[in-house]
Scaffold this active site. Structure first.
Site, PDB file in Angstrom:
ATOM      1  N   HIS A 120       0.872  -1.168   0.000  1.00 30.07           N
ATOM      2  CA  HIS A 120       0.000   0.000   0.000  1.00 30.07           C
ATOM      3  C   HIS A 120       0.915   1.226   0.000  1.00 30.07           C
ATOM      4  O   HIS A 120       1.994   1.182   0.585  1.00 30.07           O
ATOM      5  CB  HIS A 120      -0.850  -0.043   1.273  1.00 30.07           C
ATOM      6  N   ASP A 197       3.011  -4.415   8.161  1.00 27.15           N
ATOM      7  CA  ASP A 197       1.753  -3.701   7.947  1.00 27.15           C
ATOM      8  C   ASP A 197       0.628  -4.726   8.083  1.00 27.15           C
ATOM      9  O   ASP A 197       0.425  -5.562   7.202  1.00 27.15           O
ATOM     10  CB  ASP A 197       1.771  -3.065   6.552  1.00 27.15           C
ATOM     11  N   GLN A 200      -4.508  -5.267   6.816  1.00 29.20           N
ATOM     12  CA  GLN A 200      -5.454  -6.214   6.220  1.00 29.20           C
ATOM     13  C   GLN A 200      -5.414  -7.595   6.868  1.00 29.20           C
ATOM     14  O   GLN A 200      -6.110  -8.505   6.423  1.00 29.20           O
ATOM     15  CB  GLN A 200      -5.193  -6.357   4.706  1.00 29.20           C
ATOM     16  N   LYS A 223     -10.667  -0.641  10.147  1.00 36.88           N
ATOM     17  CA  LYS A 223     -10.734  -1.814   9.265  1.00 36.88           C
ATOM     18  C   LYS A 223     -11.077  -3.081  10.045  1.00 36.88           C
ATOM     19  O   LYS A 223     -11.210  -4.158   9.484  1.00 36.88           O
ATOM     20  CB  LYS A 223      -9.404  -2.007   8.529  1.00 36.88           C
ATOM     21  N   CYS A 363      -4.614   2.366  -3.916  1.00 37.94           N
ATOM     22  CA  CYS A 363      -3.397   2.886  -3.273  1.00 37.94           C
ATOM     23  C   CYS A 363      -2.231   1.926  -3.416  1.00 37.94           C
ATOM     24  O   CYS A 363      -1.421   1.773  -2.497  1.00 37.94           O
ATOM     25  CB  CYS A 363      -3.630   3.198  -1.794  1.00 37.94           C
TER      26      CYS A 363
HETATM   27  N1  PMP Z   1      -1.862  -0.767   4.508  1.00 34.00           N
HETATM   28  C1  PMP Z   1      -2.776  -1.547   3.930  1.00 34.00           C
HETATM   29  C2  PMP Z   1      -2.376  -2.929   3.521  1.00 34.00           C
HETATM   30  C3  PMP Z   1      -4.065  -1.077   3.719  1.00 34.00           C
HETATM   31  O1  PMP Z   1      -4.972  -1.866   3.136  1.00 34.00           O
HETATM   32  C4  PMP Z   1      -4.410   0.225   4.141  1.00 34.00           C
HETATM   33  C5  PMP Z   1      -5.797   0.802   3.930  1.00 34.00           C
HETATM   34  N2  PMP Z   1      -6.351   0.538   2.684  1.00 34.00           N
HETATM   35  C6  PMP Z   1      -3.414   0.995   4.751  1.00 34.00           C
HETATM   36  C7  PMP Z   1      -2.170   0.465   4.921  1.00 34.00           C
HETATM   37  C8  PMP Z   1      -3.691   2.391   5.236  1.00 34.00           C
HETATM   38  O2  PMP Z   1      -4.633   2.373   6.239  1.00 34.00           O
HETATM   39  P1  PMP Z   1      -5.231   3.734   6.807  1.00 34.00           P
HETATM   40  O3  PMP Z   1      -5.856   4.433   5.635  1.00 34.00           O
HETATM   41  O4  PMP Z   1      -6.234   3.325   7.812  1.00 34.00           O
HETATM   42  O5  PMP Z   1      -4.094   4.496   7.357  1.00 34.00           O
END
Ligand code: PMP
Length: 408
Positions: A120, A197, A200, A223, A363
Site C-alpha cells: 500500500h 503492515d 489487512q 478496518k 493505493c
Molecule cells: N496498509 C494496507 C495494507 C491497507 O490496506 C491500508 C488501507 N487501505 C493501509 C495500509 C492504510 O490504512 P489507513 O488508511 O487506515 O491508514
C-alpha cells in the site's frame, strides 16, 4: 458450510440492518457493530474529560477507559507490555512514526530499506521520503504473477546493507498471506528491523507479535470494526525507548524547563497532544466483539464466502481475478477486471444493484504496473457478509458485459 453461514451477524450492525445493500468494501473500512458505536457515544455521554491530565474523578475515568483499551490491544496481539502499544490515528500514521522516528535516527547513506512491490502506498512513500532525507536506498521485492513472494526473492533482496524490512502481512489488492516469518528472520539475520503492515490481517486472523518476532507492527481500528481515527503501532520496548519522539508538544513530556525537557516514559512519549480516548473505547469494544465470535469462526466464514464468490466468478465469461489461482490464496479479497468494461462502470452497475465494491488503483499503483494491469475492481468480504450478499454480487456481475452492450 450451510451451518457455518446460517448465523445472521448483520443484526449486530445497525447500518446493515437498516440498509438493503451487499457491502463488499470491507478492506477499505468495515461497518461498525452497535457495541462499538455505543462505546464511543458512552465516552462522550458519561466520561468525557481530557485523559491523562486531570486529577478529578471524571478525568480519571477518561484516563482509565483509554488505558484499559491499551491493555485490550496488548492482549489482542499478545504484546509483552502495554508500554509497547502506541495509539495513533491509523496505519498510515503508525508507519510514518516508524519511518521518521526510527528511520531518520538510524539510516545513513548507502543503507537499504527493503520492501515489496505490492505495498500500500502508506508502506512505501514514508520509506521513500526517509530515504531521500538520509541517502538510504529503497529496494523492492517483486512478486510473481500469482502474487506470491518466494524465499529466494527475500534472500536476494536482504543483504548486509539492509537496515529495515517492511512488508504487509496481507496485500490489500491480492489478499494473499505473505511470507512474513521468512522476511522477519531474514531481517534479523543481518541485524535489520522488521516492520509489518497488519492493516489487512488484524481484522481477519489472530496476531501474536511475540511468536512472529516483529519489531514493529501497524494496523487501523476502522478496518477491524472499530471507529475511524484510532490506529495502533506496536513496537518492541527496547527499540521504542531508544527512538526520539515523532511529534512533540503536550502530554509527551515529564517536565520542560526554559532550555530543556525530559520525555515521558513509554507509551506516552509517542502520543503528543490530546488523544482519541473515545476512539480507543470504540476499538476496545470492537476487540471484545471479535473475541466473542473468535477468529476460528471469523476465518472459517470468510473462507467459505470467499470460495463461493471465487468459484462463481470463474464461471462468468470475461471476468478475471488478479493474483492467486485458488480461493485459499485470497483472504477475503477478490480484485478483478471485466473484459471491455472500465472498473468505474463495474462499480456503478453493481451499485445500481445494491452491491458496494471498490474501483481504482487501491493505493497500490506500483503493484498494478508490475502486474501490467491498470485500474481494477475489488470485492472484499467480512465474516458478517452472507451467502445472499455473494449471490447478489455474482448475479449483478454476470449481467455487466451484456448491460454494457456486449453480446452474450
Ligand atoms: N496498509 C494496507 C495494507 C491497507 O490496506 C491500508 C488501507 N487501505 C493501509 C495500509 C492504510 O490504512 P489507513 O488508511 O487506515 O491508514
Amino acid at each position: 458450510d450451510k451451518d457455518l453461514l446460517s448465523f445472521d451477524y448483520k443484526k449486530d450492525f445497525p447500518l446493515l440492518a437498516a440498509n438493503d445493500v451487499a457491502y463488499l468494501d470491507n478492506s477499505a473500512t468495515t461497518q461498525k457493530p452497535a457495541c462499538v458505536i455505543e462505546a464511543e457515544r458512552d465516552f462522550y455521554l458519561k466520561h468525557n474529560a481530557n485523559p491523562l491530565r486531570g486529577l478529578y474523578d471524571l478525568a480519571m475515568q477518561a484516563t482509565d477507559i483509554y488505558e484499559d483499551a491499551r491493555v485490550a490491544v496488548q492482549k489482542f496481539i499478545n504484546a509483552k507490555s502495554e508500554q509497547e502499544i502506541i495509539f495513533t490515528r491509523n496505519t498510515t500514521e503508525s508507519l510514518n512514526l516508524v519511518a521518521y522516528s526510527y528511520g531518520l535516527a538510524n539510516l545513513k547513506p548507502g543503507d537499504e530499506i527493503v520492501t515489496t512491490i505490492m505495498e500500500h502506498h502508506s508502506n512505501m512513500l514514508p520509506w521513500r521520503m526517509v530515504a531521500q532525507q538520509t541517502g538510504a536506498v529503497v529496494k523492492y521485492i517483486e512478486c510473481a504473477v500469482d502474487g506470491s513472494i518466494s524465499d529466494e526473492a527475500i534472500d536476494a533482496a536482504v543483504t548486509e546493507k539492509t537496515k529495515i524490512v517492511a512488508m504487509a502481512e496481507v496485500s490489500n489488492v491480492l489478499g494473499r498471506l505473505n511470507p512474513i516469518a521468512k522476511a522477519i528472520s531474514a531481517a534479523h539475520k543481518v541485524g535489520a528491523v522488521a516492520v509489518i503492515d497488519a492493516a489487512q490481517s488484524a481484522p481477519h486472523m489472530a496476531i501474536d507479535v511475540q511468536k512472529m518476532d516483529a519489531d514493529f507492527l501497524a494496523f487501523s481500528g476502522h478496518k477491524m470494526l472499530g471507529p475511524m481515527g484510532i490506529g495502533v503501532l506496536y513496537g518492541k520496548k527496547a527499540l521504542l525507548e531508544a527512538m526520539p519522539p515523532f511529534l512533540s508538544g503536550g502530554e509527551m513530556i515529564s517536565f520542560v524547563s526554559r532550555d530543556g525537557q525530559e520525555y515521558a516514559p513509554l507509551p506516552h512519549k509517542f502520543e503528543a497532544g490530546t488523544v482519541n480516548a473515545a476512539g480507543a473505547a470504540g476499538l476496545h469494544a470492537a476487540i471484545e466483539y471479535i473475541n466473542s465470535i473468535g477468529f476460528e469462526v471469523i476465518e472459517a466464514r470468510e473462507a467459505a464466502l470467499t470460495k463461493l464468490a471465487f468459484d462463481a466468478m470463474q464461471n462468468i465469461p470475461g471476468v478475471h481475478i488478479i493474483g492467486g489461482k485458488t480461493a485459499e490464496e485470497h483472504k477475503g479479497i477478490l480484485t478483478f477486471t471485466v473484459e471491455g468494461v472500465h472498473p468505474h462502470d463495474i462499480a456503478a452497475i453493481l451499485d445500481a444493484d445494491g452491491v458496494n465494491i471498490r474501483a481504482g488503483n487501491h493505493c497500490a499503483q506500483p503493484l498494478l504496473d508490475h502486474l501490467c494491469t491498470g485500474a481494477t475492481a475489488r470485492a472484499s468480504l467480512a465474516f458478517y457478509n452472507s451467502a445472499a450478499d455473494v449471490e447478489r454480487f455474482i448475479n449483478s456481475l454476470s449481467t455487466i458485459r451484456e448491460r454494457m452492450g456486449y453480446g452474450r
